[in-house]
Structure formats: C-alpha cells, structure tokens
Design an enzyme around this catalytic site. Structure first.
Site, short mmCIF file in Angstrom:
data_model
loop_
_atom_site.label_atom_id
_atom_site.label_comp_id
_atom_site.label_asym_id
_atom_site.label_seq_id
_atom_site.Cartn_x
_atom_site.Cartn_y
_atom_site.Cartn_z
N HIS A 166 0.87 -1.17 0.00
CA HIS A 166 0.00 0.00 0.00
C HIS A 166 0.91 1.22 0.00
O HIS A 166 1.58 1.51 0.99
CB HIS A 166 -0.91 -0.02 1.23
CG HIS A 166 -1.81 -1.22 1.26
ND1 HIS A 166 -2.16 -1.86 2.44
CD2 HIS A 166 -2.42 -1.92 0.27
CE1 HIS A 166 -2.95 -2.88 2.15
NE2 HIS A 166 -3.11 -2.93 0.85
N GLU A 169 1.65 3.92 2.73
CA GLU A 169 2.25 3.46 4.00
C GLU A 169 3.76 3.56 3.89
O GLU A 169 4.49 2.57 3.93
CB GLU A 169 1.75 2.05 4.30
CG GLU A 169 0.24 2.02 4.50
CD GLU A 169 -0.37 0.63 4.46
OE1 GLU A 169 0.38 -0.37 4.55
OE2 GLU A 169 -1.61 0.53 4.32
N HIS A 259 3.69 -2.99 6.78
CA HIS A 259 2.58 -2.09 6.48
C HIS A 259 2.48 -0.95 7.50
O HIS A 259 3.25 -0.89 8.46
CB HIS A 259 1.25 -2.86 6.50
CG HIS A 259 1.03 -3.74 5.32
ND1 HIS A 259 0.23 -3.38 4.26
CD2 HIS A 259 1.49 -4.98 5.04
CE1 HIS A 259 0.22 -4.35 3.36
NE2 HIS A 259 0.98 -5.34 3.82
N GLU A 335 2.56 -4.17 11.33
CA GLU A 335 1.87 -2.89 11.18
C GLU A 335 2.50 -1.82 12.08
O GLU A 335 2.84 -2.09 13.23
CB GLU A 335 0.39 -3.04 11.55
CG GLU A 335 -0.40 -3.99 10.65
CD GLU A 335 -0.83 -3.37 9.34
OE1 GLU A 335 -0.58 -2.16 9.14
OE2 GLU A 335 -1.42 -4.11 8.52
#
Length: 374
Positions: A166, A169, A259, A335
């Site tokens: 993504h 990010e 991410h 994350e």
C-alpha cells in the site's frame, strides 16, 4: 498563497484559498478506485502568519477512524518532518500552523520518495553481500527490484521481506532502510550471524507506481495488491506476479510483509492462524518471534491489533496468509502507526522515520531469535 502537488507522491485538490485561515482542500482518489487518505502538498505563502488548512470530505475516506487523534506532518527542508496541530470534526481535518518560511510541505506521513528508493537500491548493491536484480516492470513501466542479501548456499533459510504494498504506507520503506543498514553492516555480529544461516530476499517497495502517483492503497490500475496473492496477473498486478514467481524459485522459510495502520496508534503483528495449513510449529514460531520483539523494544506491543481469524477462515488473497499457506512457513504482517506509538508518545515527531528505522534493526534481532526453528 499557492498550493501545489505536481511532484513525486503529491496529492491534493485546491477548493478555495480566500484567506490564510480559510484554505479549503480535498484529497484525490487513487486512480480507478474509491480509496483516498494520503495527502502530500506544498504551500507557498507569507511566513509567520497563522494558516488554517481545512481538508474536507474525510467521512467518506478509506479509514475515517484514522483521523481521530491524528496530527499531520510538515517540513521546510523535506528531511525533517515534524507534527503540526490538527483537529478532526468528523468530516474535516484542520491543520493549524504558522509557517516559518515561504515554502512548507505537508503530508499524511513522512514521504519516502522514488528517488530515495532508487538511492537505497544503489547504495545496497555496493555491499559485498548484496545483489540488486530486476524482476519485471510495473503497469507504468517502473522497475520491480529485488535485493538479495547473503550468499546462496545449500541449507540456508530463505527469508522474504516485502514492504509498501500500500504505497501511502511510507513508514514501511523507512523500516526496510533501517533493517538494511544493519544487515549490511559488516562489523555487526548479529548481521554476520544471520547471513551465515540465511539469505534475505527484500523488496523495499512493492508498489512504485502508486507511490509516485500519490495513492494510498492501490497500484496504477486501482488494484489493491494485498488482495492479489491468490491469483496475481500481469494485466492487473504484475508487482505481485513477479514476486510470487521468484518465491517459487527460492522457496520461503519466513515471510514478513511490512505495512502501516491508519487507526491504531501501536506497532503490532498479524499472524496466519486462520490458514488451512496452520500447524503447532507455526504457532510456536510466531510466539518466539513475538516474544523476542517484546523483550528487546518497548516500541512493540501485543495488546492491541487485529482480531484473529478463526481456523480455516483466513483470506488467502492477503500476502501473509497466501505465503504462509503455500510454503507452510512463518508469515507475519507487521503494522506501524500513522499517528504515534501511544505507549511511547513523542509530541514533536510522533511515529517517525527514525523510529521506523530503529524498529527495522530490532526486527533482525527477532528473526535471529526464531532462526533455529525455521
């Protein structure tokens, strides 16, 4: 006053700028997609005057919860990115800032430019232990690049690390930069030990098209790459197609997909407990990796994160699930926050590139901790 975004990863649309305290803006959607959340723009104005920049229509953005408690980042030199006062009323983010210079850049998170990406690849390849190779081209014709770190020998483990599926990010590539700096340090004992046991296959940017275009979540065609891992195609997702093809050639003993999360102000891991081939061995590997990371850095925690998938109910289009199931290996999604780490808040910088890089260094310790179980 002038607002512009016609540069690498730029994204904003000017609605009106009647006065410094009433600048109205909105974020452009990803191409052929309804996703929008990433912004990056430049303000030229008279310095030392208070400005209020109102970014509207955020109730319909990709992750409205991400704006609560969020502080935008700003920079004068495009090197140091600091937090600026920001408030959210449910639909509009208001950035309240008094620029000290004529030109100020604002962004959702500290950008990681395409030029810096190319510099990272070029720098890494000069290491004796690292080889830069070309996997294929994106839909916009950019390179899909792989860094192979370590000498490939029989018996060595294959560790795959990918980042920035993504594109908004950007913290993911900052983490990889820190990880590479330690892994390629010939005087670092941990790095030397890791490379005696494993070969690292690292893709610092899985989505260079989306990164340059100023997308939040998709590639040039509006495809969410992290939903393409079951059946990637050259027509829609060549980025995933080429990486999966290379994985088939090397095998995978551990996979880490890096991410950023818009809403949760923490660093956390998401495992593969819902995949059909999940076994006790994987659970033990996950626990070891997680416990090692908890022991070495307070930047990581395991209290807050995503709900765990029930057995057999994992989404196998997601990278960590697809790879964990296909290769029956340890596979994690890491994350990081767009906001700040609520456990160790920093009012000036929030979660920042420097902290991303240091977490990247710590990730290597956790990989070392689980190596003998792979």
């Amino acid at each position: 006053m002038r607002i512009s975004c016609n540069f690498d990863s730029g994204n904003i649309q000017l609605i009106s700028a009647d006065a410094p305290d009433n600048i109205r803006l909105k974020i452009r959607k990803d191409n052929q997609s309804d996703f929008y959340q990433w912004f990056h723009f430049r303000l030229e104005t008279t310095p030392m005057i208070n400005h209020k920049l109102h970014i509207g229509e955020l109730a319909k953005s990709a992750y409205p919860e991400g704006w609560k408690g969020y502080q935008a980042v700003a920079s004068y030199d495009r090197e140091e990115w600091f937090r600026v006062d920001s408030t959210f009323d449910g639909d509009t983010l208001t950035i309240d800032h008094t620029p000290e210079y004529t030109t100020t850049y604002y962004a959702y998170f500290a950008p990681y430019s395409y030029e810096r990406h190319l510099d990272l690849l070029a720098w890494a390849q000069t290491s004796f232990d690292c080889e830069l190779s070309h996997l294929g081209e994106t839909l916009d014709g950019r390179d899909m690049s792989l860094l192979t770190v370590g000498q490939q020998e029989e018996g060595k483990k294959a560790i795959w690390i990918v980042a920035r599926q993504h594109p908004g990010e950007s913290m993911a590539e900052w983490l990889v930069e820190g990880l590479l700096e330690r892994l390629l340090d010939e005087d670092d004992g941990l790095a030397r030990s890791l490379l005696e046991q494993a070969v690292f296959y690292i893709v610092p940017n899985m989505n260079p098209d989306g990164s340059v275009r100023g997308h939040l979540r998709t590639n040039a065609k509006g495809i969410n790459l992290n939903r393409e891992w079951a059946h990637p195609s050259l027509e829609n997702s060549p980025e995933v197609y080429y990486v999966r093809e290379k994985m088939q050639a090397t095998g995978v003993d551990m996979f880490l997909d890096v991410h950023g999360d818009e809403a949760l102000p923490y660093n956390f891991l998401a495992g593969s407990e819902g995949i059909p081939k999940y076994r006790e061995k994987m659970a033990h590997q996950e626990a070891t990796f997680k416990q090692t990371l908890l022991a070495i850095t307070p930047e990581f925690q395991d209290t807050y994160g995503y709900p765990k998938d029930k057995p057999g109910e994992a989404n196998l289009t997601v990278a960590s699930n697809a790879i964990g199931n296909s290769f029956e290996c340890l596979a994690y999604t890491l994350e990081m926050p767009f906001k700040d780490n609520a456990d160790l808040p920093d009012a000036v910088y929030g979660w920042s590139p420097v902290r991303c890089k240091k977490l990247g260094e710590d990730v290597l310790v956790a990989i070392h901790g689980v190596m003998n179980q792979l």
